[in-house]
Design an enzyme around this catalytic site. Structure first.
Site, PDB file in Angstrom:
ATOM      1  N   ARG B 124      -7.149 -34.489   4.725  1.00 25.93           N
ATOM      2  CA  ARG B 124      -8.472 -33.969   3.995  1.00 25.93           C
ATOM      3  C   ARG B 124      -7.717 -33.418   2.732  1.00 25.93           C
ATOM      4  O   ARG B 124      -7.873 -32.137   2.789  1.00 25.93           O
ATOM      5  CB  ARG B 124      -9.087 -33.368   5.544  1.00 25.93           C
ATOM      6  CG  ARG B 124      -9.504 -33.926   6.298  1.00 25.93           C
ATOM      7  CD  ARG B 124     -10.204 -33.649   7.024  1.00 25.93           C
ATOM      8  NE  ARG B 124     -12.037 -33.415   6.772  1.00 25.93           N
ATOM      9  CZ  ARG B 124     -13.109 -33.384   7.288  1.00 25.93           C
ATOM     10  NH1 ARG B 124     -12.971 -32.928   9.039  1.00 25.93           N
ATOM     11  NH2 ARG B 124     -14.226 -33.766   7.060  1.00 25.93           N
ATOM     12  N   GLN B 129     -10.779 -37.316  -1.600  1.00 25.33           N
ATOM     13  CA  GLN B 129     -11.894 -37.220  -0.408  1.00 25.33           C
ATOM     14  C   GLN B 129     -12.953 -38.597  -0.910  1.00 25.33           C
ATOM     15  O   GLN B 129     -13.642 -38.429  -0.098  1.00 25.33           O
ATOM     16  CB  GLN B 129     -12.135 -36.154  -1.899  1.00 25.33           C
ATOM     17  CG  GLN B 129     -12.473 -34.342  -1.243  1.00 25.33           C
ATOM     18  CD  GLN B 129     -13.348 -33.835  -1.851  1.00 25.33           C
ATOM     19  OE1 GLN B 129     -13.479 -33.937  -2.636  1.00 25.33           O
ATOM     20  NE2 GLN B 129     -12.818 -32.959  -1.713  1.00 25.33           N
ATOM     21  N   ASP B 132     -12.754 -39.890   2.043  1.00 24.38           N
ATOM     22  CA  ASP B 132     -13.102 -39.221   3.264  1.00 24.38           C
ATOM     23  C   ASP B 132     -14.792 -39.977   4.172  1.00 24.38           C
ATOM     24  O   ASP B 132     -15.477 -39.464   4.142  1.00 24.38           O
ATOM     25  CB  ASP B 132     -12.975 -37.948   3.317  1.00 24.38           C
ATOM     26  CG  ASP B 132     -12.850 -37.031   4.318  1.00 24.38           C
ATOM     27  OD1 ASP B 132     -13.841 -37.462   5.353  1.00 24.38           O
ATOM     28  OD2 ASP B 132     -12.710 -35.852   4.111  1.00 24.38           O
ATOM     29  N   SER B 135     -15.935 -36.681   6.739  1.00 20.09           N
ATOM     30  CA  SER B 135     -17.114 -36.411   5.741  1.00 20.09           C
ATOM     31  C   SER B 135     -18.359 -36.993   4.998  1.00 20.09           C
ATOM     32  O   SER B 135     -19.770 -36.473   4.908  1.00 20.09           O
ATOM     33  CB  SER B 135     -16.420 -35.966   4.325  1.00 20.09           C
ATOM     34  OG  SER B 135     -15.415 -34.944   4.708  1.00 20.09           O
ATOM     35  N   TYR B 228     -10.424 -27.264  10.322  1.00 17.07           N
ATOM     36  CA  TYR B 228     -11.405 -27.555  10.967  1.00 17.07           C
ATOM     37  C   TYR B 228     -10.741 -25.327  11.820  1.00 17.07           C
ATOM     38  O   TYR B 228     -10.312 -25.074  10.862  1.00 17.07           O
ATOM     39  CB  TYR B 228     -10.962 -27.828  11.975  1.00 17.07           C
ATOM     40  CG  TYR B 228     -11.093 -29.552  11.340  1.00 17.07           C
ATOM     41  CD1 TYR B 228     -12.145 -29.601  12.445  1.00 17.07           C
ATOM     42  CD2 TYR B 228     -10.122 -29.692  11.019  1.00 17.07           C
ATOM     43  CE1 TYR B 228     -12.980 -30.847  12.397  1.00 17.07           C
ATOM     44  CE2 TYR B 228     -10.702 -31.702  11.254  1.00 17.07           C
ATOM     45  CZ  TYR B 228     -12.035 -31.916  11.614  1.00 17.07           C
ATOM     46  OH  TYR B 228     -12.868 -33.441  11.654  1.00 17.07           O
TER      47      TYR B 228
END
Lengths: 383, 383
Positions: B124, B129, B132, B135, B228
């Site tokens: 992450r 991105q 990902d 996401s 997280y």
């Protein structure tokens, strides 16, 4: 004096609404009335018996006791003939009736000497707006319909920018721009869709634009009476169809809301137009209870027809029962306020709103159209 | 040279996504690859075999033929051991794996000398991105969750002004403000709700405010690694609970989205808090697949617990399969672009993203945490 008002528990399948909620019951009590709820009548709409009790409403499990001495009976759906037979002569029923589909009920009301205020007959004039239950319920249904569509779509309504590029906003077409259609557009617009609205009445153009939608102009003017559209001629239908087909084919979600009172819902989308829609498109047919605006709609079902998921809800206001009941209860309050004075029920039958709303009174069907429809019908077999 | 890339048809219950869609397949072909779809693999996500064919993707009904000479195999859900056994040694599997819950699969991948890119392991970091998938799928799930809640609510989200007075806007509380939570807030805000957002990471305050929500400050900071939250201490949990109870009790709709990788979803709402909620309130528990953020959640079910309707969806991205597949396919494209050059598969295992994503390679489990988890586990009974 104190009037006794009974609130029926609804029994129709999928009907979660209740005709009166606790907070509005308190206001009605102030007109000089005591209210009794048929036990558990509000539970499906999130109003517990305890909440009614707290608002001064008693509860009664025995329907015969509930109705036997009630001066006014409140309901949402047309009650059964059996229920009406428990009411006392001279009492008032306030409910949706839909007389043309309920001839036996209307006769029972007539023969039982019940005064009936049919909520669907409230005249659609400014002074009666606060009593107009068709409008209040349609507003909520219209809000809800696109959400129901959204959970059956595989696409999102808003544009969304992500790390892997943007998803385009969905195209939503709302056909029929009455109260429900405009609320449907408002929801779709709030969710970020590219919105189009269509109605045979060109004066709805500005209303569509006021909720963020582009108006689809088909070049046909079909203004009718009472806020509804008139039926189109075959030539007009062909012209409209041609103009609409392209917009239908481009839509990701269509909400249809067209209704002609007492008739089959007008056909807005035919099988060919459905077949030409995008793979995965969704149609929510609010005309489903009246036969559907879309060819192939099955009332109460969600079906796949070619590329399209076709949703045919039969009672959208019931899905929002808590607030639908709240608005309906307020509609009833505003109506009762006109006819209850110091605990006495005294309807002024010369008043346009009361006259228009009254279906039966004192052993007669007082609405001329319904009277002719019911009493001129071929005699039924006596059972 | 030309690489052969196979696209699996998903077989898990309720999985409608597909790992590659026609438009993105065309871009992958330009990297020097020919693509083959397992027949009907895109149908549930609105992508027909014809659409693939038009994009230059052939179809194959026989999975053994499909996989026997494939250099790369694309999937969404972890494939079965039987499917993996059909793959050739040295080939690459790109899929979600969730290794800790799929030890047999991981062993089959290791023993079959498959190189595995596990999509949930994509680091992450900014550079990754665009690959990902957690996401991209969470963004869609977050958009959808409030809509799912709305169709189970008896209230509307926006304020609505009617002829009988106004309906108040609903209160929506989103707990857990990652990608999904922020999108959930965005949807609720779009629909006109009064929105509150809560997260143990105080830095999410600004993000919540940026989508129109008020941030619920509990005075506990629980920033963790990898985007997280860390697990809270018992004292912190008590403090958070006290601060949250009031907001939970006032909410009409709650969306919970908290997750700790590889662990049971953190408990955000307990039975007492549920019982204190409003009659008719709705909780959509996005933690349902991992045991639930809410006490009593049943994965895959919609249940009534006291006053609350508790919705436990297990695969929200699949509900938006058309676009979820589109974003997932683009995530995969961006990953393959890093490792396929002129029709040759050449992963650079020194690259942080590739290294982090690789689960198995050349007969070994290359992820240390998973290797220890799987290979240190008590030996299974040999069958």
């Amino acid at each position: 004096m104190t009037l006794k008002i009974a609130i029926l528990k609804e029994t129709a399948a999928d009907e979660r609404r209740v005709a009166m909620i606790p907070s509005v019951a308190q206001r009605i009590a102030k007109l000089g009335a005591s209210l009794v709820l048929e036990q558990g009548g509000g539970a499906a709409a999130t109003y517990t018996d305890a909440a009614y009790t707290q608002a001064g409403v008693t509860t009664e499990a025995d329907q015969q006791k509930l109705l036997g001495d009630a001066d006014i009976v409140l309901a949402v759906q047309p009650p059964s003939v059996e229920t009406v037979k428990k009411m006392k002569p001279g009492s008032l029923l306030v409910s949706f009736i839909y007389a043309k589909t309920e001839p036996d009920l209307v006769k029972a009301l007539r023969d039982g000497k019940i005064t009936t205020f049919a909520m669907e007959l409230i005249p659609r004039i400014s002074r009666a707006q606060a009593m107009d239950a068709l409008s209040s319920q349609a507003a909520l249904a219209g809000y809800y319909a696109p959400l129901l569509g959204c959970v059956h779509m595989q696409k999102i309504l808003p544009m969304m920018t992500t790390a892997v590029g943007s998803l385009r906003a969905a195209r939503v077409l709302v056909m029929g721009l009455g109260v429900a259609g405009l609320q449907a557009l408002a929801t779709a617009h709030r969710l970020g869709a590219v919105c189009e609205g269509y109605d045979v009445r060109p004066e709805t153009k500005e209303e569509a634009e006021s909720v963020g939608a582009r108006f689809v102009d088909t070049g046909v003017d079909a203004r009718g009476a009472g806020g509804y559209a008139r039926e189109l001629t075959p030539e007009e239908k062909t012209k409209v169809r041609a103009a609409l087909s392209q917009h239908i084919a481009q839509a990701d979600l269509i909400i249809t809301t067209a209704a002609v009172p007492g008739k089959h819902a007008p056909r807005l989308i035919d099988a060919d137009q459905l077949a030409a829609m995008k793979e995965g498109a969704v149609v929510v047919d609010m005309g489903a209870p009246n036969g559907g605006n879309c060819e192939g709609t099955k009332a109460g079902e969600i079906i796949k027809v070619g590329p399209v998921t076709l949703v045919g809800p039969t009672n959208l206001p019931s899905c929002l029962a808590a607030q639908a009941s709240e608005l309906y209860a307020k509609n009833i309050y505003n109506l009762l306020e006109q006819v209850v004075h110091d605990g006495v029920l005294k309807p002024d039958f010369t008043d346009d709103v009361i006259k228009g709303t009254t279906l039966t009174h004192d052993g007669a069907i007082t609405n001329d159209v319904i009277k002719q429809f019911i009493e001129s019908a071929p005699a039924e077999k006596v059972s």
